[in-house]
Design a protein around this motif. Structure first.
Motif, short mmCIF file in Angstrom:
data_model
loop_
_atom_site.label_atom_id
_atom_site.label_comp_id
_atom_site.label_asym_id
_atom_site.label_seq_id
_atom_site.Cartn_x
_atom_site.Cartn_y
_atom_site.Cartn_z
N PRO A 129 -12.49 -18.63 12.97
CA PRO A 129 -12.00 -19.90 12.43
C PRO A 129 -12.95 -20.47 11.40
N TYR A 130 -12.43 -21.26 10.51
CA TYR A 130 -13.26 -21.96 9.54
C TYR A 130 -14.11 -23.01 10.24
N VAL A 131 -15.25 -23.31 9.63
CA VAL A 131 -16.16 -24.33 10.14
C VAL A 131 -16.25 -25.43 9.11
N HIS A 132 -16.07 -26.66 9.54
CA HIS A 132 -16.18 -27.81 8.64
C HIS A 132 -17.60 -28.37 8.73
N LEU A 133 -18.32 -28.33 7.62
CA LEU A 133 -19.68 -28.84 7.59
C LEU A 133 -19.68 -30.29 7.10
N ALA A 134 -20.24 -31.16 7.91
CA ALA A 134 -20.36 -32.55 7.51
C ALA A 134 -21.36 -32.66 6.36
N PRO A 135 -21.20 -33.63 5.49
CA PRO A 135 -22.18 -33.82 4.42
C PRO A 135 -23.59 -33.92 5.01
N GLY A 136 -24.52 -33.25 4.36
CA GLY A 136 -25.89 -33.22 4.85
C GLY A 136 -26.22 -31.99 5.66
N SER A 137 -25.20 -31.28 6.14
CA SER A 137 -25.43 -30.04 6.86
C SER A 137 -25.95 -28.98 5.89
N LEU A 138 -26.75 -28.05 6.43
CA LEU A 138 -27.33 -27.01 5.59
C LEU A 138 -26.66 -25.67 5.83
N LEU A 139 -26.57 -24.88 4.78
CA LEU A 139 -26.18 -23.47 4.89
C LEU A 139 -27.45 -22.62 4.85
N LEU A 140 -27.64 -21.78 5.86
CA LEU A 140 -28.75 -20.84 5.90
C LEU A 140 -28.16 -19.44 5.82
N LEU A 141 -28.18 -18.84 4.65
CA LEU A 141 -27.59 -17.51 4.44
C LEU A 141 -28.69 -16.46 4.47
N HIS A 142 -28.51 -15.44 5.31
CA HIS A 142 -29.53 -14.40 5.40
C HIS A 142 -28.92 -13.03 5.14
N GLY A 143 -29.75 -12.15 4.60
CA GLY A 143 -29.30 -10.79 4.32
C GLY A 143 -30.19 -10.13 3.28
N PRO A 144 -29.93 -8.87 2.99
CA PRO A 144 -30.70 -8.15 1.98
C PRO A 144 -30.12 -8.33 0.58
N LEU A 145 -30.98 -8.15 -0.43
CA LEU A 145 -30.53 -8.04 -1.82
C LEU A 145 -29.78 -9.29 -2.29
N LEU A 146 -30.25 -10.46 -1.88
CA LEU A 146 -29.53 -11.70 -2.18
C LEU A 146 -29.73 -12.18 -3.61
#
Length: 210
Positions: A129-146
């Motif tokens: 399911p989709y996730v609704h991020l409230a304003p101020g929430s952070l995205l932490l994206l991890h992985g190789p070759l970003l």
């Protein structure tokens, strides 16, 4: 570049405190942070630690791994199971990351993010399911070759292994990917490009600069 010895606990706290003050340059209400590194460097572990530290501080964060945005096996393995060029430029669905993760977090976006798209084990859509991020929430994206995809990160963390440590800590069945990381170093110099550099040759005793 001078590196300072640190514990994982202190590093996590320092990063979390820094992220509390992070403001996107484009005016978006969702700061976007990269945790870049080869799988053997385990950047996802650090992202998860920081996400939990932010939660304790009352700041929500969504941890997303690029492993959940792999392209279907028919595309990843079109030229064989150990094709370095395919791994470097064709394994990860960057278009889907733009569409489902970064687009919704732009200024004026909806904040409605898909946390993963493809299950590499079943080779089917995850249907998460989709996730609704409230304003101020952070995205932490991890992985190789970003680096190199023009993703709009507001802060970048690179977890680095020396060539020798990367070779030692990469499982035998994944050693064929090592030339891709050599090319990544040559083309993007992630250690110099990152806002925060973490040296993790000794997994018990990291060092950092940032």
């Amino acid at each position: 570049m001078r590196l300072e010895a640190i514990t994982w606990e202190r590093l996590t706290d320092s990063l979390a405190d820094r992220l509390l003050e992070l403001s996107p340059a484009d005016g978006a209400p969702w700061p976007r942070v990269a945790f870049d590194g080869a799988p053997a460097a385990r950047p996802g572990d650090l992202a998860a630690r920081v996400g939990e530290a932010l939660r304790v501080r009352g700041r929500p964060a969504l941890v997303v791994g690029t492993q959940g945005f792999l392209r279907p096996a028919s595309l990843r393995f079109e030229y064989g199971h150990e094709d370095v060029e395919a791994y470097y430029s064709g394994w990860f669905d960057t278009a889907a990351l733009w569409r489902e993760v970064f687009g919704p977090l732009e200024a004026g976006g909806t904040g409605r993010v898909l946390p993963d798209l493809w299950d590499p084990v079943s080779d089917r859509a995850t249907r998460s399911p989709y996730v609704h991020l409230a304003p101020g929430s952070l995205l932490l994206l991890h992985g190789p070759l970003l680096f190199g995809h023009w993703f709009p990160f507001d802060l970048t963390v690179h977890v680095r292994l020396s060539p020798g440590a990367l070779r030692r800590r990469t499982p035998p069945e994944e050693q064929w990917t090592l030339p891709a990381f050599e090319r990544y170093e040559a083309e993007h110099d992630p250690a110099a490009a990152a806002d925060v550099l973490v040296r993790a040759d000794d997994p018990r005793h990291p060092a950092w600069s940032g």
